[in-house]
Design a protein around this motif. Structure first.
Motif, PDB file in Angstrom:
ATOM      1  N   ASN A  54       0.810  -1.222   0.000  1.00 59.96           N
ATOM      2  CA  ASN A  54       0.000   0.000   0.000  1.00 59.96           C
ATOM      3  C   ASN A  54       0.845   1.275   0.000  1.00 59.96           C
ATOM      4  N   LEU A  55       2.156   1.148   0.224  1.00 58.93           N
ATOM      5  CA  LEU A  55       3.064   2.295   0.172  1.00 58.93           C
ATOM      6  C   LEU A  55       3.770   2.421  -1.178  1.00 58.93           C
ATOM      7  N   ALA A  56       3.617   1.429  -2.023  1.00 63.83           N
ATOM      8  CA  ALA A  56       4.382   1.367  -3.269  1.00 63.83           C
ATOM      9  C   ALA A  56       3.999   2.444  -4.275  1.00 63.83           C
ATOM     10  N   GLU A  57       2.727   2.715  -4.435  1.00 63.54           N
ATOM     11  CA  GLU A  57       2.304   3.684  -5.458  1.00 63.54           C
ATOM     12  C   GLU A  57       2.872   5.079  -5.197  1.00 63.54           C
ATOM     13  N   PRO A  58       2.769   5.610  -3.969  1.00 63.67           N
ATOM     14  CA  PRO A  58       3.354   6.928  -3.725  1.00 63.67           C
ATOM     15  C   PRO A  58       4.891   6.936  -3.810  1.00 63.67           C
ATOM     16  N   LEU A  59       5.522   5.760  -3.700  1.00 67.40           N
ATOM     17  CA  LEU A  59       6.981   5.677  -3.724  1.00 67.40           C
ATOM     18  C   LEU A  59       7.508   5.135  -5.043  1.00 67.40           C
ATOM     19  N   LYS A  60       6.677   5.113  -6.069  1.00 64.10           N
ATOM     20  CA  LYS A  60       7.050   4.515  -7.356  1.00 64.10           C
ATOM     21  C   LYS A  60       8.355   5.085  -7.907  1.00 64.10           C
ATOM     22  N   ALA A  61       8.540   6.393  -7.854  1.00 64.36           N
ATOM     23  CA  ALA A  61       9.773   7.015  -8.378  1.00 64.36           C
ATOM     24  C   ALA A  61      10.995   6.528  -7.610  1.00 64.36           C
ATOM     25  N   GLU A  62      10.869   6.411  -6.300  1.00 66.64           N
ATOM     26  CA  GLU A  62      11.985   5.931  -5.479  1.00 66.64           C
ATOM     27  C   GLU A  62      12.291   4.462  -5.789  1.00 66.64           C
ATOM     28  N   ILE A  63      11.256   3.674  -5.952  1.00 65.43           N
ATOM     29  CA  ILE A  63      11.431   2.246  -6.246  1.00 65.43           C
ATOM     30  C   ILE A  63      12.068   2.063  -7.617  1.00 65.43           C
ATOM     31  N   ASP A  64      11.623   2.841  -8.599  1.00 64.70           N
ATOM     32  CA  ASP A  64      12.144   2.732  -9.967  1.00 64.70           C
ATOM     33  C   ASP A  64      13.643   3.029 -10.036  1.00 64.70           C
ATOM     34  N   LYS A  65      14.147   3.872  -9.141  1.00 62.28           N
ATOM     35  CA  LYS A  65      15.569   4.214  -9.151  1.00 62.28           C
ATOM     36  C   LYS A  65      16.461   3.016  -8.866  1.00 62.28           C
ATOM     37  N   SER A  66      15.937   2.026  -8.158  1.00 64.89           N
ATOM     38  CA  SER A  66      16.770   0.876  -7.808  1.00 64.89           C
ATOM     39  C   SER A  66      16.409  -0.387  -8.588  1.00 64.89           C
ATOM     40  N   LYS A  67      15.539  -0.263  -9.604  1.00 64.15           N
ATOM     41  CA  LYS A  67      15.142  -1.435 -10.385  1.00 64.15           C
ATOM     42  C   LYS A  67      16.296  -2.077 -11.144  1.00 64.15           C
ATOM     43  N   ASP A  68      17.206  -1.292 -11.648  1.00 64.94           N
ATOM     44  CA  ASP A  68      18.293  -1.823 -12.469  1.00 64.94           C
ATOM     45  C   ASP A  68      19.554  -2.128 -11.663  1.00 64.94           C
ATOM     46  N   SER A  69      19.478  -1.920 -10.379  1.00 67.81           N
ATOM     47  CA  SER A  69      20.620  -2.197  -9.511  1.00 67.81           C
ATOM     48  C   SER A  69      20.398  -3.532  -8.800  1.00 67.81           C
ATOM     49  N   PRO A  70      21.448  -4.337  -8.680  1.00 71.72           N
ATOM     50  CA  PRO A  70      21.258  -5.631  -8.020  1.00 71.72           C
ATOM     51  C   PRO A  70      20.942  -5.518  -6.528  1.00 71.72           C
ATOM     52  N   THR A  71      21.461  -4.493  -5.881  1.00 70.44           N
ATOM     53  CA  THR A  71      21.116  -4.275  -4.479  1.00 70.44           C
ATOM     54  C   THR A  71      20.818  -2.809  -4.238  1.00 70.44           C
ATOM     55  N   PRO A  72      19.886  -2.491  -3.445  1.00 69.04           N
ATOM     56  CA  PRO A  72      19.012  -3.425  -2.760  1.00 69.04           C
ATOM     57  C   PRO A  72      17.858  -3.853  -3.663  1.00 69.04           C
ATOM     58  N   ALA A  73      17.410  -5.072  -3.478  1.00 67.82           N
ATOM     59  CA  ALA A  73      16.215  -5.546  -4.170  1.00 67.82           C
ATOM     60  C   ALA A  73      15.017  -5.101  -3.335  1.00 67.82           C
ATOM     61  N   ILE A  74      14.115  -4.363  -3.955  1.00 65.80           N
ATOM     62  CA  ILE A  74      12.915  -3.914  -3.247  1.00 65.80           C
ATOM     63  C   ILE A  74      11.781  -4.845  -3.645  1.00 65.80           C
ATOM     64  N   ILE A  75      11.247  -5.541  -2.657  1.00 66.45           N
ATOM     65  CA  ILE A  75      10.216  -6.542  -2.886  1.00 66.45           C
ATOM     66  C   ILE A  75       8.949  -6.108  -2.165  1.00 66.45           C
ATOM     67  N   LEU A  76       7.852  -6.045  -2.916  1.00 65.98           N
ATOM     68  CA  LEU A  76       6.576  -5.623  -2.338  1.00 65.98           C
ATOM     69  C   LEU A  76       5.908  -6.807  -1.650  1.00 65.98           C
ATOM     70  N   ILE A  77       5.409  -6.554  -0.447  1.00 64.64           N
ATOM     71  CA  ILE A  77       4.722  -7.587   0.314  1.00 64.64           C
ATOM     72  C   ILE A  77       3.334  -7.086   0.692  1.00 64.64           C
ATOM     73  N   PRO A  78       2.373  -8.008   0.847  1.00 67.84           N
ATOM     74  CA  PRO A  78       1.036  -7.570   1.262  1.00 67.84           C
ATOM     75  C   PRO A  78       1.053  -7.048   2.692  1.00 67.84           C
ATOM     76  N   GLY A  79       0.162  -6.139   2.958  1.00 69.07           N
ATOM     77  CA  GLY A  79       0.025  -5.603   4.304  1.00 69.07           C
ATOM     78  C   GLY A  79      -1.025  -6.356   5.081  1.00 69.07           C
ATOM     79  N   ARG A  80      -1.398  -5.802   6.193  1.00 73.35           N
ATOM     80  CA  ARG A  80      -2.391  -6.414   7.073  1.00 73.35           C
ATOM     81  C   ARG A  80      -3.743  -6.576   6.388  1.00 73.35           C
ATOM     82  N   GLU A  81      -4.046  -5.683   5.459  1.00 69.03           N
ATOM     83  CA  GLU A  81      -5.343  -5.705   4.777  1.00 69.03           C
ATOM     84  C   GLU A  81      -5.416  -6.771   3.688  1.00 69.03           C
ATOM     85  N   GLY A  82      -4.295  -7.360   3.333  1.00 71.05           N
ATOM     86  CA  GLY A  82      -4.257  -8.358   2.267  1.00 71.05           C
ATOM     87  C   GLY A  82      -3.532  -7.822   1.046  1.00 71.05           C
TER      88      GLY A  82
END
Length: 107
Positions: A54-82
């Motif tokens: 649920n935090l991924a959409e507002p942080l999309k630009a930050e996440i995209d910056k590390s997509k082509d880098s081997p570390t850190p791998a950013i992995i999205l996980i479900p929250g309490r709501e599913g």
């Protein structure tokens, strides 16, 4: 030794803390953005960062910056709501970039 971080709501991340991962509970996307920047830019100690979906959409630009880098791998996980399905979508996109076609897709 590289570490694993978990960023998300308090209820989501505290279970991971019991497993020995570094937990960063946040209350809103602005705090999550600040934490993600701190973990990715100010420290090279993390190989994997689990981020609540649920935090991924507002942080999309930050996440995209590390997509082509081997570390850190950013992995999205479900929250309490599913699951919102964002983690699976991100996995499918990563596989398609790496292999050239989506071998996980069910046709």
């Amino acid at each position: 030794m590289l570490k694993i971080a978990v960023i998300g709501g308090h209820e989501t991340v505290m279970g991971f803390k019991a497993l020995g991962l570094d937990a960063f509970p946040v209350s809103d996307p602005a705090e999550a953005k600040k934490t993600l920047r701190s973990v990715t830019r100010e420290s090279e100690d993390y190989a994997i960062i689990y981020l609540e979906e649920n935090l991924a959409e507002p942080l999309k630009a930050e996440i995209d910056k590390s997509k082509d880098s081997p570390t850190p791998a950013i992995i999205l996980i479900p929250g309490r709501e599913g699951s919102l399905g964002l983690g699976l979508t991100a996995l499918n996109e990563a596989v398609e970039r790496a292999v050239g076609t989506n071998i996980l897709e069910n046709n």
